[in-house]
Design an enzyme around this catalytic site. Structure first.
Site, mmCIF file in Angstrom:
data_model
loop_
_atom_site.group_PDB
_atom_site.id
_atom_site.type_symbol
_atom_site.label_atom_id
_atom_site.label_comp_id
_atom_site.label_asym_id
_atom_site.label_seq_id
_atom_site.Cartn_x
_atom_site.Cartn_y
_atom_site.Cartn_z
ATOM 1 C CG HIS B 60 36.728 38.005 39.596
ATOM 2 N ND1 HIS B 60 35.678 38.463 40.181
ATOM 3 C CD2 HIS B 60 36.509 38.714 38.224
ATOM 4 C CE1 HIS B 60 34.834 39.237 39.588
ATOM 5 N NE2 HIS B 60 35.263 39.362 38.142
ATOM 6 C CG ASP B 163 31.629 40.654 37.169
ATOM 7 O OD1 ASP B 163 32.515 40.063 37.408
ATOM 8 O OD2 ASP B 163 31.500 41.807 37.419
ATOM 9 C CD GLU B 193 37.610 41.745 38.428
ATOM 10 O OE1 GLU B 193 37.890 42.196 37.300
ATOM 11 O OE2 GLU B 193 36.653 42.080 39.008
ATOM 12 C CD GLU B 194 33.776 42.672 40.630
ATOM 13 O OE1 GLU B 194 33.726 43.796 40.192
ATOM 14 O OE2 GLU B 194 33.182 41.750 39.826
#
Lengths: 356, 325, 342
Positions: B60, B163, B193-194
């Protein structure tokens, strides 16, 4: 616009608790059938209407959910009182002392509460526990109650709409009959794009209807028409106010279900400015709408939300500003009329497939 | 490879605002793949054609951040989280907006017990002199991310947004290496995504791959007095067994283990008690897509200074290349 | 196979969520003798197909999940003890001193250790225990344990199903193998009666992890009626009376927003006519069962939910009544065979 307000009032007077949206749907069908090219009701109960465009615009879906929060009868006590659970989010303190009507026959009832005089000092300080509440239809015992009501029946608030104050309307179920009334109005006009007007079910129990409607329509673009939270009374810190009643339709940038499409948001705000229509951004990130469900459908849909600020949402006395309602319709109509046929269907990327 | 990582971490891209990252990756991979496209959510899909199985690799692009909800009369900003932001972690941090405006996060000092601190009681100071001053720099709805550099030290990287820029870097590196394979490889750089694994779902629906791997970070159990977890940085990429969103498909997991063993690639196993990955939304797409994951052990996940080991990153590249062959 | 034997066999199978490949073959074998076709999909959903006799058959989809909650090994200590975490909703309070099977290179016997009361300091007596502080003891040292067990191996509970008074049975996986038993009861019943519609009987996976198997299975089967079989809470002294249902009173037929009111009403009518015991289960939300998935699958499938009352859910002694399983199977089969179509 008078017709839209009239529709709104009539719609709020109908009952359409999640799972039993038929009365609302029937009314909507009677109002839109002459304006759309086709319509049908799907397995879940969504009313999906189709209106062919005059040009080659993108496939646009307009979503308004028909359902409202309410109660489900779960048990009939020996003394004839009815136990219930809430469908959708209703606060216990909103329920105490309210009028309801139950089932198809709209059996009248009230939700009683222990008088202050009989409460212990601890109870007086405490909150209302949903589990203590029951509906009283005046039955003398279980046997008599069972003749009127069945377990599994739904109950809705029994409140008639009232116009009051400075252009304000109080009614139950403003969330989301405002969206329904606005969508009916929008379907009366012609647009360049093909329009799928979707009156969806079961939003309040987890955005259910929008999942199947999106699967069937497969839109490129979707606008969600919604009643949204508004709490602008004094004592609220200004940064905690989500929307202001009377400041115009509210646009969501982000909530817990979706981040609105940037291109669409830009189109909406520019259209509003160009036409002198007031608007505001919703300033809190809480809550979710069908937009989240629609965006995730298929290979993805560009979505935006045009919402109407409603005070005391999910209560029988929700309040809105009639100017906001008219501006919501005006804005949505202009947005659809000027929706550029060239709008990129790919998020902010300046074109789709590139061979390299 | 550090070069690629450095470029990726220095590019702005909170959830829903992944355009810059997508553009950067598009430039990096131009000419190295057969087709590049984007979809309605902003996923970047890079395809290397082949006649075998369709394999989707997902990393992502988006990073966690904050979103401005209100600008007060003195020019202070109120905000909410985009993705998992811990109030204690963001306290005192610098954040940066897309236009370069930097702000500092602080809190209302009369909150009493600091333990009860919530994002609602915090604000961002962008050194504005007034509301109008602030509004020239920032609007309601603008997002910001951690402001922090990327350092390679002792074979390990300290950086914000490992990340999941580290996953993006791994996919970019594999695509650049152009591993020989019959299979059709979809390098998918996903959006949002988060905020709930959103992009991967629509990307997977469009691709309908035969199998998928999510390449993301995992937490570790190798710091002082931390919760027990059998993952350490430097011990190799972690093959996903389970997280909150998915139990890896047994055949994907077994294939990864076999690849690692055959090629002598150090590896470990990831069982994440909290958090999910794109694999979670890919594997329930349509009739189900067998999915698994490769995770880079990362310390201080969702912090302005996350730490990964370059050896793990290089080994992840090797492992995934073996997997797609 | 008689229902009691069937339930025993089913409850004793091992199929921890995510690793249902352990039992998929056995379930398929049970379906095979009653079905025209049986297949296992990529996620180990087991799909039995029984052809309808009508000229224009509709499609009925019946699902019951067959995965069970369990544990997963997260670490192997040098001393040989295994650390673990839950797969699905396992209550840490009730797993101390439990016999388990660790599905390593071979199936290994193990116990979940507990601290003897003598050693618990008085201030800790009333504290809950966390799963991360518990260990599985497989009786081996670290070296041997690492040879036999890997991180990620599944662990299931040892609790053979047993017969009790009044036709009741208790076992580790009545949630939802009693539902799978209903699937087989439906198939048996459909052997005896004519049914127009094609019937897809699906034992689904990974329900305990978020209804995952049903999400996948429903995408490929176009159905015009869905029936979900699961368990609901059995009546217990301190359970709320409108959320728990007595055993031996038949299937709990759900009514609520996500459920097709038309089919639920007709199903209840049929139960009355055929004298099959049933009770009503008012569900205000989306039920949390596979009904929530079926209802919104593809274009949406009108769905009903029949639940078997089960006491002590998510413990290793989940208790059901055999008569409820039989009654549920009969009701569902009769409804499939006799349903009116519009």
């Amino acid at each position: 616009m008078k017709a839209a307000l009239d529709n709104l009032k009539k719609l709020t007077a109908l009952d359409g608790v999640s799972g039993e949206e038929k009365p609302v749907r029937d009314y909507i069908v009677s109002k839109i059938k002459d304006y759309v090219d086709d319509y049908y009701v799907d397995n879940l109960g969504n009313l999906i209407t189709y209106k062919k465009g005059t040009g080659n615009g993108p496939k646009v879906m307009l979503d308004a959910h028909m359902d409202e929060v309410g109660l489900l009868i779960t048990l009939i006590n020996q003394d004839g009182l009815l136990k219930f659970r809430t469908i959708g989010g209703i606060e216990a303190r909103v329920l105490a002392g309210k009028r309801v009507r139950i089932g198809k026959d709209q059996v009248p009832g009230v939700i009683g509460f222990k008088p202050l005089h009989l409460q212990s000092s601890k109870e007086r300080e405490g909150t209302v526990d949903k589990k203590q509440l029951t509906i009283d239809i005046g039955a003398k015992d279980k046997e008599q109650a069972e003749k009127m009501v069945e377990i599994g029946d739904l109950a809705a608030f029994d409140y008639e709409p009232v116009e009051f104050g400075d252009n304000k309307l109080m009614a139950k179920a403003l969330d989301n009959r405002v969206g329904c009334a606005a969508l009916i109005e929008l379907l009366k006009h012609k647009y360049e794009s093909d329009i799928y007007g979707c009156f969806t079910v079961q939003e309040e129990i987890g955005l259910k209807g929008a999942k199947t409607s999106t699967f069937q329509v497969e839109p490129d673009i979707a606008f969600v028409l919604e009643g949204t939270t508004c709490y602008d009374v004094p004592d609220t810190k200004e940064y905690g106010i989500s929307t202001v009643c009377g400041d115009g339709p509210a646009l969501t940038i982000m909530d817990r279900s979706v981040i609105a499409d940037k291109d669409l948001l830009k189109h909406i705000t520019e259209t509003a400015k160009l036409n002198g229509i007031p608007y505001q951004f919703k300033k809190t990130i809480s809550g979710g709408t069908n937009a989240g469900r629609i965006q995730a459908g298929g290979t993805g849909v560009k979505v935006a939300i045009i919402a109407l600020p409603c005070r005391y949402i999910h209560s029988p006395v929700s309040v809105m500003d009639i100017n906001d309602f008219e501006n919501m319709i005006k804005l949505a109509k202009k947005v659809l009329e000027t929706l550029p046929t060239s709008i990129t269907l790919y998020r902010e990327q300046g074109g789709g497939k590139v061979n390299v | 490879m550090f070069n690629i990582i450095n470029k990726l971490t220095h590019t702005f891209g909170p959830s829903g605002n992944e355009k810059k990252i997508a553009d950067l990756i598009r430039d990096m991979l131009k000419g190295k793949v057969d087709e590049i496209k984007t979809d309605a959510l902003g996923n970047l899909i890079c395809i290397k054609k082949g006649s075998g199985k369709k394999i989707m690799l997902a990393a992502h692009m988006d990073e966690i951040g904050i979103i401005v909800s209100y600008i007060d009369e003195k020019g202070f900003l109120r905000f909410s989280n985009v993705g998992g932001i811990n109030p204690f972690v963001i306290l005192g941090q610098r954040v940066v907006f897309e236009n370069g405006t930097v702000g500092v996060v602080w809190y209302e000092e009369n909150i009493g017990d600091i333990k009860s601190i919530k994002l609602e009681k915090m604000y961002i100071d962008i050194a504005a002199k007034s509301q109008a001053d602030a509004e020239r720099l920032v609007s309601v709805g603008d997002m910001a991310v951690f402001e922090s550099g990327t350092i390679l030290q002792n074979g390990r990287i300290i950086s914000k947004s490992m990340d999941d820029r580290i996953g993006c870097a791994i996919l970019v590196q594999i695509a650049l290496n152009q591993p020989r394979t019959e299979n059709e490889i979809y390098y998918v750089f996903t959006a949002q995504e988060e905020v709930g694994l959103r992009g991967a779902r629509t990307a997977a629906y469009g691709i309908m791959p035969d199998m998928a791997l999510a390449v993301d970070v995992t937490t570790t159990g190798d710091t002082p007095e931390c919760k027990p977890m059998s993952v350490r940085i430097g011990d190799g990429p972690a093959i996903k067994i389970k997280d909150r969103s998915v139990i890896a498909h047994p055949q994907i997991k077994d294939r990864l283990i076999k690849c690692a063993e055959e090629h002598n690639i150090p590896h470990q196993f990831e069982i994440l008690v909290q958090g999910g990955t794109d694999a979670g939304s890919i594997h329930t797409t349509a009739g189900g897509i067998p999915s698994g994951g490769v995770a880079i052990p990362t310390r201080n996940v969702h912090n302005s200074a996350e730490i990964v080991d370059m050896k793990d990153v290089e080994n992840a590249v090797k492992l995934i290349e073996a997997f797609i062959r | 196979m008689e229902c009691v034997e069937l339930l025993k066999k089913l409850s004793n199978m091992r199929a921890v969520s995510g690793r249902e490949n352990m039992a998929a073959g056995e379930i398929a074998e049970l379906f095979r003798q009653y079905c025209d076709d049986v297949s296992i999909d990529a996620f180990y959903n087991v799909i039995g197909f029984k052809k309808g006799q009508g000229e224009k058959p509709g499609n009925v989809l019946v699902t019951a999940h067959y995965d069970e909650i369990g544990l997963i090994v997260t670490g192997i200590e040098d001393s040989g003890f295994l650390r673990f975490t839950a797969v699905g909703g396992v209550d840490a309070k009730v797993i101390g001193a439990m016999e388990v099977t660790v599905h390593g290179k071979e199936d290994l016997f193990g116990v979940i250790g507990v601290k003897p009361p003598h050693l618990i300091p008085p201030e800790d007596k009333n504290k809950g225990i966390k799963m991360e502080d518990m260990r599985i003891d497989i009786g081996y040292d670290g070296e041997k344990a690492r040879e036999l067990v890997s991180i990620g191996d599944m662990v299931s509970f040892n609790s053979p199903a047993r017969e009790l008074l009044n036709n009741r049975m208790a076992g580790k996986s009545m949630d939802n193998r009693s539902g799978v038993a209903v699937l087989i009861e439906i198939l048996k019943e459909l052997q005896k009666i004519k049914h127009d519609d094609n019937v897809y009987i699906v034992a689904t996976v990974q329900e305990e992890l978020g209804l995952i198997g049903a999400i996948c299975a429903t995408y490929n089967i176009k159905a015009d009626l869905g029936i979900v079989i699961d368990v609901c809470h059995g009546d217990m002294p301190d359970a709320p009376s409108d959320e728990a249902f007595p055993l031996d009173k038949g299937a709990a037929v759900a009514i609520g927003p996500i459920i097709s009111r038309k089919h639920a009403r007709e199903c209840i009518k049929l139960a009355k006519e055929e004298n099959i015991s049933y009770q009503i289960d008012p569900e205000a939300g989306d039920t949390g069962t596979e009904a929530a998935v079926l209802a919104v699958a593809r274009e949406g499938i009108p769905v009903i939910l029949l639940s078997i009352p089960s006491k002590y859910m998510h413990t290793t002694v989940e208790m059901i009544s055999v008569s409820d399983v039989v009654a549920t199977g009969r009701l569902a089969a009769r409804y499939i065979a006799g349903r009116s179509k519009e």
